[in-house]
Design a protein around this motif. Structure first.
Motif, PDB file in Angstrom:
ATOM      1  N   ASP A  41      13.403  47.936  52.221  1.00 39.60           N
ATOM      2  CA  ASP A  41      12.706  48.104  53.497  1.00 39.60           C
ATOM      3  C   ASP A  41      13.215  49.367  54.209  1.00 39.60           C
ATOM      4  O   ASP A  41      14.396  49.444  54.568  1.00 39.60           O
ATOM      5  N   PRO A  42      12.337  50.355  54.438  1.00 39.63           N
ATOM      6  CA  PRO A  42      12.779  51.609  55.059  1.00 39.63           C
ATOM      7  C   PRO A  42      13.388  51.423  56.450  1.00 39.63           C
ATOM      8  O   PRO A  42      14.344  52.117  56.811  1.00 39.63           O
ATOM      9  N   GLU A  43      12.856  50.495  57.231  1.00 34.77           N
ATOM     10  CA  GLU A  43      13.393  50.275  58.572  1.00 34.77           C
ATOM     11  C   GLU A  43      14.804  49.709  58.513  1.00 34.77           C
ATOM     12  O   GLU A  43      15.682  50.107  59.289  1.00 34.77           O
ATOM     13  N   GLU A  44      15.052  48.800  57.578  1.00 34.76           N
ATOM     14  CA  GLU A  44      16.402  48.254  57.441  1.00 34.76           C
ATOM     15  C   GLU A  44      17.364  49.334  56.948  1.00 34.76           C
ATOM     16  O   GLU A  44      18.518  49.388  57.389  1.00 34.76           O
ATOM     17  N   LEU A  45      16.903  50.196  56.068  1.00 39.71           N
ATOM     18  CA  LEU A  45      17.748  51.307  55.625  1.00 39.71           C
ATOM     19  C   LEU A  45      18.087  52.226  56.791  1.00 39.71           C
ATOM     20  O   LEU A  45      19.216  52.720  56.894  1.00 39.71           O
ATOM     21  N   ARG A  46      17.128  52.434  57.672  1.00 38.54           N
ATOM     22  CA  ARG A  46      17.395  53.260  58.866  1.00 38.54           C
ATOM     23  C   ARG A  46      18.466  52.616  59.731  1.00 38.54           C
ATOM     24  O   ARG A  46      19.387  53.307  60.223  1.00 38.54           O
ATOM     25  N   LEU A  47      18.387  51.312  59.906  1.00 35.85           N
ATOM     26  CA  LEU A  47      19.382  50.602  60.720  1.00 35.85           C
ATOM     27  C   LEU A  47      20.760  50.657  60.074  1.00 35.85           C
ATOM     28  O   LEU A  47      21.775  50.799  60.764  1.00 35.85           O
ATOM     29  N   LEU A  48      20.805  50.552  58.753  1.00 34.29           N
ATOM     30  CA  LEU A  48      22.086  50.632  58.046  1.00 34.29           C
ATOM     31  C   LEU A  48      22.709  52.016  58.188  1.00 34.29           C
ATOM     32  O   LEU A  48      23.912  52.149  58.421  1.00 34.29           O
ATOM     33  N   ARG A  49      21.881  53.050  58.077  1.00 33.41           N
ATOM     34  CA  ARG A  49      22.401  54.413  58.278  1.00 33.41           C
ATOM     35  C   ARG A  49      22.925  54.580  59.700  1.00 33.41           C
ATOM     36  O   ARG A  49      23.982  55.183  59.925  1.00 33.41           O
ATOM     37  N   ALA A  50      22.186  54.035  60.658  1.00 35.03           N
ATOM     38  CA  ALA A  50      22.620  54.128  62.052  1.00 35.03           C
ATOM     39  C   ALA A  50      23.936  53.399  62.289  1.00 35.03           C
ATOM     40  O   ALA A  50      24.710  53.765  63.186  1.00 35.03           O
ATOM     41  N   ALA A  51      24.210  52.387  61.466  1.00 39.20           N
ATOM     42  CA  ALA A  51      25.466  51.633  61.579  1.00 39.20           C
ATOM     43  C   ALA A  51      26.620  52.325  60.860  1.00 39.20           C
ATOM     44  O   ALA A  51      27.738  51.807  60.851  1.00 39.20           O
ATOM     45  N   GLY A  52      26.347  53.476  60.253  1.00 43.59           N
ATOM     46  CA  GLY A  52      27.408  54.244  59.610  1.00 43.59           C
ATOM     47  C   GLY A  52      27.506  54.088  58.110  1.00 43.59           C
ATOM     48  O   GLY A  52      28.448  54.601  57.497  1.00 43.59           O
ATOM     49  N   VAL A  53      26.546  53.406  57.492  1.00 42.30           N
ATOM     50  CA  VAL A  53      26.558  53.212  56.041  1.00 42.30           C
ATOM     51  C   VAL A  53      25.807  54.370  55.377  1.00 42.30           C
ATOM     52  O   VAL A  53      24.677  54.684  55.746  1.00 42.30           O
ATOM     53  N   GLU A  54      26.432  55.004  54.390  1.00 39.38           N
ATOM     54  CA  GLU A  54      25.728  56.004  53.591  1.00 39.38           C
ATOM     55  C   GLU A  54      24.797  55.265  52.637  1.00 39.38           C
ATOM     56  O   GLU A  54      25.227  54.391  51.904  1.00 39.38           O
ATOM     57  N   VAL A  55      23.520  55.605  52.648  1.00 38.12           N
ATOM     58  CA  VAL A  55      22.522  54.922  51.818  1.00 38.12           C
ATOM     59  C   VAL A  55      22.078  55.855  50.708  1.00 38.12           C
ATOM     60  O   VAL A  55      21.656  56.984  50.962  1.00 38.12           O
ATOM     61  N   VAL A  56      22.168  55.371  49.471  1.00 37.99           N
ATOM     62  CA  VAL A  56      21.694  56.107  48.299  1.00 37.99           C
ATOM     63  C   VAL A  56      20.539  55.299  47.693  1.00 37.99           C
ATOM     64  O   VAL A  56      20.701  54.121  47.393  1.00 37.99           O
ATOM     65  N   VAL A  57      19.381  55.937  47.542  1.00 40.46           N
ATOM     66  CA  VAL A  57      18.236  55.311  46.866  1.00 40.46           C
ATOM     67  C   VAL A  57      18.244  55.809  45.424  1.00 40.46           C
ATOM     68  O   VAL A  57      17.903  56.956  45.148  1.00 40.46           O
ATOM     69  N   ALA A  58      18.636  54.935  44.511  1.00 34.65           N
ATOM     70  CA  ALA A  58      19.003  55.366  43.159  1.00 34.65           C
ATOM     71  C   ALA A  58      17.824  55.896  42.364  1.00 34.65           C
ATOM     72  O   ALA A  58      18.005  56.795  41.529  1.00 34.65           O
ATOM     73  N   ASP A  59      16.616  55.359  42.556  1.00 39.85           N
ATOM     74  CA  ASP A  59      15.491  55.836  41.775  1.00 39.85           C
ATOM     75  C   ASP A  59      14.711  56.933  42.481  1.00 39.85           C
ATOM     76  O   ASP A  59      13.596  57.276  42.091  1.00 39.85           O
TER      77      ASP A  59
END
Length: 274
Positions: A251-269
């Motif tokens: 979910d792109p919105e949840e990924l945005r929230l995770l990034r905002a919380a300081g988590v580096e997000v890698v989309v592997a594919d």
């Protein structure tokens, strides 16, 4: 009773195709609440006899409730046995695993691996690492790693969970407390900015929490179906997570929230991810 029925189910799941079909049946019943035998047969393109046999095996595992002419859902939070979970989202898990291993040092290093099918994919990708120690509480992962010349395996003690083939409890926690780990690689039943990293079992969560507490950094490896999901017990707070490696179905919105919380997000594919 759980261990006995799990063993029976594993014995009957003789092919990856059937394992994937059983997972499809569980997903359909979970989505609709109940399904008739004729509807399942039509949607999956299988005979009524095959559908009936599949439902009987799933009911023996207490994953569904058999009804006259079909089946209905039971507890929505019930955990799918590891024998079936390994057939889900295989391409995504391989991409996630490759992205994880590419981010590990090539020289001598120590990682911890929790149980799970995505972390098992990470274990397979370690086959060509020349000098790495892996601390794990997963019997499945220890077995995978045992044949790799460049991998040293440290197993925890603990009580065996038959659903996940993980060792949990005070003995497992004391092992994690006694070692120094560079990266903890954590599987999850759910990850969200609000709830952190979660799993279905409280004892498993405490064991994973001990693993995370001693690591210099923690990376969560989870396919997109787990992103935004919240399970019963917390493995780690979101502030303890340095990175999430997932796939493009998240979910792109949840990924945005995770990034905002300081988590580096890698989309592997994503071609630009590695």
């Amino acid at each position: 009773m759980v261990a006995t029925s799990t063993e029976t189910l594993i014995a009957r799941v003789t092919s990856g195709r059937r394992a994937r079909r059983l997972v499809q049946i569980l997903d359909l019943i979970s989505e609709h609440g109940a399904m008739s035998l004729s509807d399942l047969s039509g949607m999956l393109g299988i005979s009524a006899a095959t559908a009936r046999r599949d439902l009987s095996d799933l009911a023996d595992q207490s994953l569904i409730l058999r009804t006259h002419g079909g089946a209905s859902a039971v507890d929505r939070g019930r955990e799918i046995p590891v024998a079936l979970r390994d057939s889900r989202f295989q391409d995504a898990k391989r991409a996630i695993a490759r992205a994880m291993v590419e981010r590990l040092p090539a020289e001598r290093y120590v990682v911890a691996l929790s149980g799970g099918t995505t972390t098992a994919s990470v274990a397979r990708e370690l086959a060509h690492h020349h000098d790495i120690a892996v601390v794990t509480n997963s019997l499945s992962i220890a077995g995978l790693l045992s044949g790799y010349a460049g991998v040293r395996v440290v197993m925890t003690g603990g009580f065996l969970r038959p659903q996940s083939l993980e060792l949990v409890g005070a003995l497992a926690e004391s092992t994690f407390n006694a070692v120094n780990v560079g990266t903890a690689i954590l599987g999850a039943d759910g990850i969200s900015a609000a709830a952190g990293v979660t799993t279905h079992d409280e004892t498993e969560a405490r064991t994973n929490h001990a693993m995370v507490a001693k690591a210099q950094r923690t990376v969560v490896v989870a396919d997109g179906s787990k992103v935004g999901r919240v399970a019963l017990a917390q493995n780690a707070e979101i502030e303890q997570i340095a990175m999430l490696i997932t796939d493009s179905t998240a979910d792109p919105e949840e990924l945005r929230l995770l990034r905002a919380a300081g988590v580096e997000v890698v989309v592997a594919d994503d071609p630009g991810a590695v």
